[in-house]
Motif scaffolding. Structure first.
Motif, PDB file in Angstrom:
ATOM      1  N   ALA A 450       0.813  -1.150  -0.073  1.00 34.19           N
ATOM      2  CA  ALA A 450      -0.083  -0.100   0.082  1.00 34.19           C
ATOM      3  C   ALA A 450       0.769   1.250   0.205  1.00 34.19           C
ATOM      4  CB  ALA A 450      -0.997  -0.068   0.912  1.00 34.19           C
ATOM      5  N   VAL A 451       1.697   1.482   0.933  1.00 31.15           N
ATOM      6  CA  VAL A 451       2.751   2.448   0.672  1.00 31.15           C
ATOM      7  C   VAL A 451       3.855   3.244  -0.563  1.00 31.15           C
ATOM      8  CG1 VAL A 451       4.873   2.994   1.709  1.00 31.15           C
ATOM      9  CG2 VAL A 451       2.719   2.602   3.632  1.00 31.15           C
ATOM     10  N   THR A 452       4.209   1.416  -1.036  1.00 27.50           N
ATOM     11  CA  THR A 452       4.841   1.855  -2.170  1.00 27.50           C
ATOM     12  C   THR A 452       3.837   2.632  -2.989  1.00 27.50           C
ATOM     13  OG1 THR A 452       6.158  -0.249  -1.824  1.00 27.50           O
ATOM     14  CG2 THR A 452       5.991  -0.012  -4.240  1.00 27.50           C
ATOM     15  N   ALA A 453       2.119   1.808  -2.978  1.00 25.71           N
ATOM     16  CA  ALA A 453       1.649   2.081  -4.207  1.00 25.71           C
ATOM     17  C   ALA A 453       1.196   4.016  -3.915  1.00 25.71           C
ATOM     18  CB  ALA A 453       0.101   1.627  -4.543  1.00 25.71           C
ATOM     19  N   LEU A 454       0.375   4.777  -2.297  1.00 25.40           N
ATOM     20  CA  LEU A 454       0.436   5.693  -1.824  1.00 25.40           C
ATOM     21  C   LEU A 454       1.940   6.670  -2.358  1.00 25.40           C
ATOM     22  CD1 LEU A 454      -1.202   4.775   1.112  1.00 25.40           C
ATOM     23  CD2 LEU A 454      -1.965   5.622  -0.609  1.00 25.40           C
ATOM     24  N   LYS A 455       3.023   6.278  -2.095  1.00 17.68           N
ATOM     25  CA  LYS A 455       4.077   7.233  -2.945  1.00 17.68           C
ATOM     26  C   LYS A 455       4.554   7.625  -4.610  1.00 17.68           C
ATOM     27  CE  LYS A 455       8.170   6.196   0.943  1.00 17.68           C
ATOM     28  NZ  LYS A 455       7.736   6.770   1.552  1.00 17.68           N
ATOM     29  N   GLN A 456       3.131   6.231  -5.154  1.00 23.69           N
ATOM     30  CA  GLN A 456       3.314   6.354  -6.708  1.00 23.69           C
ATOM     31  C   GLN A 456       2.433   7.824  -7.514  1.00 23.69           C
ATOM     32  OE1 GLN A 456       3.068   3.032  -7.802  1.00 23.69           O
ATOM     33  NE2 GLN A 456       5.752   2.720  -7.880  1.00 23.69           N
ATOM     34  N   ILE A 457       1.263   8.038  -5.906  1.00 24.20           N
ATOM     35  CA  ILE A 457       1.025   9.299  -6.821  1.00 24.20           C
ATOM     36  C   ILE A 457       0.963  10.415  -6.295  1.00 24.20           C
ATOM     37  CG2 ILE A 457      -1.456   7.480  -7.492  1.00 24.20           C
ATOM     38  CD1 ILE A 457      -3.038   8.190  -4.350  1.00 24.20           C
ATOM     39  N   ASP A 458       0.865  11.428  -7.135  1.00 23.66           N
ATOM     40  CA  ASP A 458       1.645  13.183  -6.974  1.00 23.66           C
ATOM     41  C   ASP A 458       0.903  13.098  -5.005  1.00 23.66           C
ATOM     42  OD1 ASP A 458       0.700  15.666  -6.461  1.00 23.66           O
ATOM     43  OD2 ASP A 458       1.318  15.506  -8.878  1.00 23.66           O
ATOM     44  N   GLY A 459       2.103  13.971  -4.607  1.00 25.28           N
ATOM     45  CA  GLY A 459       2.217  14.131  -3.600  1.00 25.28           C
ATOM     46  C   GLY A 459       0.906  15.039  -3.104  1.00 25.28           C
ATOM     47  N   GLU A 460       0.637  16.521  -3.859  1.00 24.81           N
ATOM     48  CA  GLU A 460       0.475  16.964  -3.905  1.00 24.81           C
ATOM     49  C   GLU A 460      -1.639  17.237  -4.156  1.00 24.81           C
ATOM     50  OE1 GLU A 460       2.003  19.381  -2.545  1.00 24.81           O
ATOM     51  OE2 GLU A 460       3.244  19.726  -3.650  1.00 24.81           O
ATOM     52  N   PHE A 461      -2.536  16.000  -4.680  1.00 27.54           N
ATOM     53  CA  PHE A 461      -2.986  15.924  -4.837  1.00 27.54           C
ATOM     54  C   PHE A 461      -4.066  16.493  -2.846  1.00 27.54           C
ATOM     55  CE2 PHE A 461      -3.415  11.257  -7.496  1.00 27.54           C
ATOM     56  CZ  PHE A 461      -3.394  12.965  -8.212  1.00 27.54           C
ATOM     57  N   GLU A 462      -4.243  16.122  -1.712  1.00 25.55           N
ATOM     58  CA  GLU A 462      -4.831  16.731  -0.971  1.00 25.55           C
ATOM     59  C   GLU A 462      -4.519  17.875  -0.510  1.00 25.55           C
ATOM     60  OE1 GLU A 462      -2.822  13.877  -0.625  1.00 25.55           O
ATOM     61  OE2 GLU A 462      -4.258  12.310  -0.827  1.00 25.55           O
ATOM     62  N   SER A 463      -3.504  19.153  -0.858  1.00 23.57           N
ATOM     63  CA  SER A 463      -3.847  19.732  -0.970  1.00 23.57           C
ATOM     64  C   SER A 463      -4.238  20.626  -1.829  1.00 23.57           C
ATOM     65  CB  SER A 463      -2.364  20.955  -1.852  1.00 23.57           C
ATOM     66  OG  SER A 463      -0.757  19.611  -1.074  1.00 23.57           O
ATOM     67  N   VAL A 464      -4.324  20.401  -3.334  1.00 28.52           N
ATOM     68  CA  VAL A 464      -5.155  20.499  -4.508  1.00 28.52           C
ATOM     69  C   VAL A 464      -6.505  20.683  -4.093  1.00 28.52           C
ATOM     70  CG1 VAL A 464      -6.364  20.463  -6.432  1.00 28.52           C
ATOM     71  CG2 VAL A 464      -3.881  20.839  -6.818  1.00 28.52           C
ATOM     72  N   SER A 465      -7.186  19.415  -3.322  1.00 26.42           N
ATOM     73  CA  SER A 465      -7.989  19.236  -2.303  1.00 26.42           C
ATOM     74  C   SER A 465      -8.653  19.896  -1.735  1.00 26.42           C
ATOM     75  CB  SER A 465      -8.596  17.760  -1.782  1.00 26.42           C
ATOM     76  OG  SER A 465      -7.771  17.269  -3.145  1.00 26.42           O
ATOM     77  N   SER A 466      -7.678  20.194  -1.039  1.00 23.37           N
ATOM     78  CA  SER A 466      -8.066  21.574  -0.068  1.00 23.37           C
ATOM     79  C   SER A 466      -8.303  23.131  -0.563  1.00 23.37           C
ATOM     80  CB  SER A 466      -7.312  21.462   1.543  1.00 23.37           C
ATOM     81  OG  SER A 466      -5.846  21.373   1.095  1.00 23.37           O
TER      82      SER A 466
END
Lengths: 568, 371
Positions: A450-466
């Motif tokens: 799970a961590v490997t998969a999560l590391k591969q997605i863009d780290g800014e998704f949460e920032s964009v959402s907020s």
């Protein structure tokens, strides 16, 4: 927060006001932490403290340990365990390296087939090779002459059986290590006129070094902590894992069981720690510009590889085939007529078909609950905001189960949950404790996926959402989960297959109502009903095979449906 | 909004990570509708400052006011901004339409209103018919526009751009630079962009904030920053600047080796060591004999002219960059940019002697302690 609290009068700087989102995040992190503490840390603590107590629960310091070392029949198992583990590791690593080399670095034909066949042992419980080897090399075995009169029960049987079921685990790591290579290094070696042998020792081996080291530790840990193989074929050759069982189930000596558990925990934790240290030193050998290595045909080498892999694959299939055949034969070796009589489990002890249904339930629930739980926790750890300390602690706790042998975990669960003063005492002897222990047992590998998969997605998704005023849980549902779908599938399949095959933790935790297929294999074998045991083991193999096939079809369909947005 | 109250005000903003100070006492006002660039080398703190304005990081000290509201402690979801990241961070599993509508979906507005708004935004960024595609099916430049449309969807009061163009190739970058700027001007949205590319800052910004090591070095219009850099760092970071050690000689003069030159006014004490700075394109070439009376070439300030020799010439397309040596300068060389025209007219080439003039109003003096 802690800083300001620890330094009275310190002027605290600005800090973000908590909105509902921050509270949900912190609540989730707190729940994740409590879950891991209850499922992993507290049981282990209960187990450790038990090893320092006498039968009445009074603290006696190291008395139990002194008794252990004064009893040669017990302490002798330490060297037994180490011996079989080291011998099996050497055999498996050499064979797996050669096999992986043939698959990645030669031009032999049928690579895909050989790769698939080598993974077959993963489908089976580790009890199965033990049963097969009895049919092959036991008193009435059709290949017993090969052992020159040596008995299969004991050292030889354990080494052979362990080698069979750990082979795919080593192979997968080796294939990964050997396929990550830079063709430019080989071109440079060739341009510098290095001999083949020299190239192998200066380019190939160093490149695969960390993979080999990792495989060594994985195989060693798997063998030393395994219960299935020595239980079936160990005979009088006692090892740590079977000693725990004997102490607890045979003699009801829980304190000594705890001491043996600690003895087993030490090498497992050491192997785990050293592996972590070594892996930390690994630097990325492959830059983004690396050119993948393409083997060129070389007749002699390719034929050699083909012969080797054919022999290996033949042996793996033979072991599985013997169990399959033996389960169908009416009365080995006198009546070789085929039939399904041994699959009539109802007339046997061990739980009958109900055990198989229980195993299916356990596997399905473990896959469902485990995947949901583990992925959510990994998300909170990886993408969470705030509560840094909490997230670091959870990450560390998530790594612990990898170092804890199943037998140790199972015993720890008895100590922790079978305590009348524990409010969770109610789940003892139910399916719930089996699910919880299985999720905990196989937590780490699924967590790392799970961590490997999560590391591969863009780290800014949460920032964009907020910035768009969308709370994180909506982005988790709408984006993170769909993007990580392949990882979720493979986590679920991993958990399902392991829940089907595992014996070690659950052997202490099942009750007459929650008998399991893998435990039934062990109990029927114990009772001398070896053919039905083989039949039940094969039922586990068939079940896992079906799940793998369904997984293959479903993931292909999903891949087709999502190929518009998935690159590659 | 009254003229006295800026739209965004930063006061005493500092940020430290452990013992490392990322930002130190930043004060800055941004007016409504302004396009401001944070410019500096990597690690200067510009991105940290942007993230603090967005609330993605919390400052260690200081206050931030937006539209006269103190937002210092607000989480990002309660602030009013749209943001475009370097990676665009487009949701790969959602179509362009759904990406742009992502924030609108959550406001509970009518489906039709949302789809109209999405259509309008995509037309605005020049992607009218691409709504049903997935991000992976678009080019880098198109993805960038989608990210921009998504950031503008909620009509934020503040638009934050974090190196939005650095992942694109040079040609697309030049084109988008112009488009973003004109879009910003049309919408009048207050914008802050972080960049390490001086050209980007010079062409797009109304005002540039040059940063280095967590402090603001200079704030000013692109022309001010370029023509009147306040420190050797700014002078060097933006464009090319000759920097020659010299000695101050009175209020408007300087001693450069054996030469006495006039320069811009400065407040550095006479006799103190200093740095003389002049841009290569401000060096004016004259014929070799131009200083003799009656020469055809007119030198405006003969006191600032001296003889030099061309040691090397580099062809840079629209001009030549020459490396000049001069006895009076000793070891140090002077870079000068000569137009193709001047090179042809005066027959300039390596080894040739000529007279160069350093116009007094282009010669800046920095105290050498400021380095």
């Amino acid at each position: 927060m802690t800083d300001a609290a620890l330094t009275p009068g310190a002027t605290s700087g600005p800090r973000a006001r908590f909105d509902s989102e921050a509270w949900v995040m912190r609540g989730g992190i707190a729940i994740a932490g409590i879950f891991l503490i209850v499922a992993v840390i507290l049981p282990l603590y209960a187990m450790l403290s038990k090893s320092f107590e006498d039968k009445d629960g009074a603290f006696v310091g190291l008395t139990n340990y002194a008794t252990y070392f004064d009893t040669p029949s017990l302490s002798y198992s330490i060297s037994n365990s180490l011996t079989v583990s080291i011998v099996a590791t050497v055999i498996v690593i050499s064979l797996a390296f050669a096999y992986a080399y043939a698959i990645t670095r030669t031009c032999m034909p049928f690579k895909g087939f050989f790769r698939l066949v080598a993974l077959v042992p993963i489908l089976a419980p580790s009890l199965l090779p033990g049963i097969s080897f009895i049919y092959m090399f036991g008193k009435k075995g059709f290949m017993r002459d090969l052992l020159l009169g040596e008995p299969i029960y004991g050292f030889i049987g354990i080494v052979l059986g362990s080698s069979f079921w750990t082979f795919p685990h080593a192979l997968l790591i080796m294939i990964t290590a050997l396929s990550l290579s830079d063709a430019r290094l080989y071109e440079a070696a060739e341009a510098l006129r290095a001999s083949r042998l020299r190239t192998f020792f200066t380019v190939t081996l160093p490149g695969a070094k960390y993979g080999v080291i990792s495989a060594i530790f994985v195989v060693f840990t798997l063998v030393i902590t395994d219960f299935g193989v020595p239980k079936v074929i160990g005979g009088q050759y006692s090892v740590l894992a079977t000693d725990i069982y004997k102490q607890v189930i045979g003699q009801q000596n829980f304190q000594m069981g705890a001491v043996v558990s600690v003895m087993l925990l030490i090498p497992a934790v050491l192997a785990f720690g050293v592996d972590r240290l070594v892996q930390r030193r690994q630097v990325a050998l492959l830059s983004a510009r690396a050119v993948p290595y393409e083997p060129k045909p070389a007749r002699g080498r390719d034929i050699g590889a083909l012969v080797f892999c054919t022999v290996m694959a033949g042996m793996l299939l033979l072991v599985l085939g013997v169990a399959a055949y033996a389960s169908l034969v009416k009365f080995w070796p006198y009546n070789l007529e085929l039939g399904l009589t041994h699959y009539n489990f109802e007339i046997m002890d061990g739980g009958g078909w109900g055990a198989w249904f229980n195993s299916m339930k356990l596997a399905a629930l473990t896959a469902l609950i485990g995947t949901t739980m583990i992925f959510t926790v990994a998300y909170l750890v990886e993408k969470g905001q705030g509560a840094r300390f909490g997230r670091v602690v959870i990450q560390a706790m998530a790594m612990v189960p990898l170092a804890v042998p199943g037998m140790v975990l199972g015993l720890a669960y008895i100590f922790f949950f079978n305590n009348p003063s524990n409010p969770l005492n109610g789940i003892y002897a139910t399916l719930a404790i089996l699910v919880l222990s299985t999720v905990a047992h196989f937590y780490t590998v699924a967590h790392l996926t799970a961590v490997t998969a999560l590391k591969q997605i863009d780290g800014e998704f949460e920032s964009v959402s907020s910035s768009l005023k969308v709370p994180f849980w909506i982005t988790f549902r709408r984006v993170t989960v769909p993007v990580c779908q392949p990882a979720l599938f493979s986590m679920a399949v991993y958990l399902f297959m392991n829940a089907m095959t595992t014996v070690s933790a659950v052997v202490f935790l099942y009750s007459p109502d929650t008998n399991l297929a893998s435990v039934a294999v062990m109990n029927m074998d114990d009772a001398g009903d070896i053919a039905p045991a083989a039949a039940m083991a094969m039922m586990i193999v068939y079940t896992n095979l079906t799940v793998v096939l369904i997984y293959g079809v479903v993931s292909r369909v999903v891949e087709k449906r999502t190929q518009a947005w998935r690159r590659r | 909004m009254s003229a006295s109250a800026p739209y965004l005000r930063l006061q005493g903003v500092s940020k430290s990570f452990g013992s490392f100070t990322a930002l130190q006492d930043i004060a800055l006002d941004v007016n409504e509708g302004e396009f401001v660039c944070f410019l500096g080398p990597s690690g200067c703190g510009k991105t940290t400052l942007l993230r603090i304005i967005a609330g993605l990081e919390i400052q260690s000290a200081g206050q931030i006011t937006q539209a006269e509201v103190d937002i210092s402690n607000l989480p990002p979801s309660q602030r009013d901004f749209g943001i475009v990241f370097q990676s665009y961070a487009l949701f790969p599993n959602l179509t362009v339409n759904k990406n742009v509508a992502y924030g609108l979906d959550n406001t509970g507005s009518a489906r039709e209103a949302t789809s109209n708004r999405v259509e309008e935004l995509l037309a605005l960024v020049g992607l009218p018919d691409q709504g049903d595609k997935y991000p992976a099916q678009l080019s880098g430049g198109q993805q960038q526009r989608v990210a921009l449309a998504r950031a503008l969807a909620m009509s934020p009061g503040l638009l934050l751009l974090d190196e939005p163009l650095s992942a694109l190739d040079a040609k697309v970058r030049g084109h988008l630079r112009h488009e973003i700027k004109s879009l910003q001007r049309r919408l009048g949205v207050t914008t802050i962009m972080v960049t390490h590319d001086q050209e980007e800052a010079l062409t797009m910004a109304d005002r540039i904030v040059v940063m280095d090591h967590g402090v603001v070095e200079q704030v000013g219009s692109p022309l001010e920053i370029y023509r009147e850099p306040v420190s050797p760092f700014v002078a060097n970071f933006i464009g090319t600047m000759n920097q020659l050690p010299c000695e101050v000689n009175g209020a408007g003069g300087v001693k450069l080796g054996a030469l006495s030159l006039a320069c811009q006014d400065h407040k550095i004490q006479s006799g103190a060591p200093a740095i003389l700075a002049i841009r290569p394109e401000d060096v004016i070439p004259h014929g070799a004999g131009a200083r003799s009376p009656g020469a055809p070439d007119v030198i405006e300030s003969p006191g600032n002219a001296f003889d030099a020799r061309i040691e090397d010439m580099e062809f840079l397309g629209s001009f030549f960059r020459a490396e000049l040596s001069c006895e009076a300068l000793g070891e140090s060389h002077l870079l000068a940019d000569f137009s193709i025209n001047a090179v042809r007219r005066m027959g300039l080439e390596t080894g040739k002697d000529l007279t160069v003039e350093l116009p007094a109003d282009r010669v800046r003096i920095f105290s050498s302690g400021a380095v």
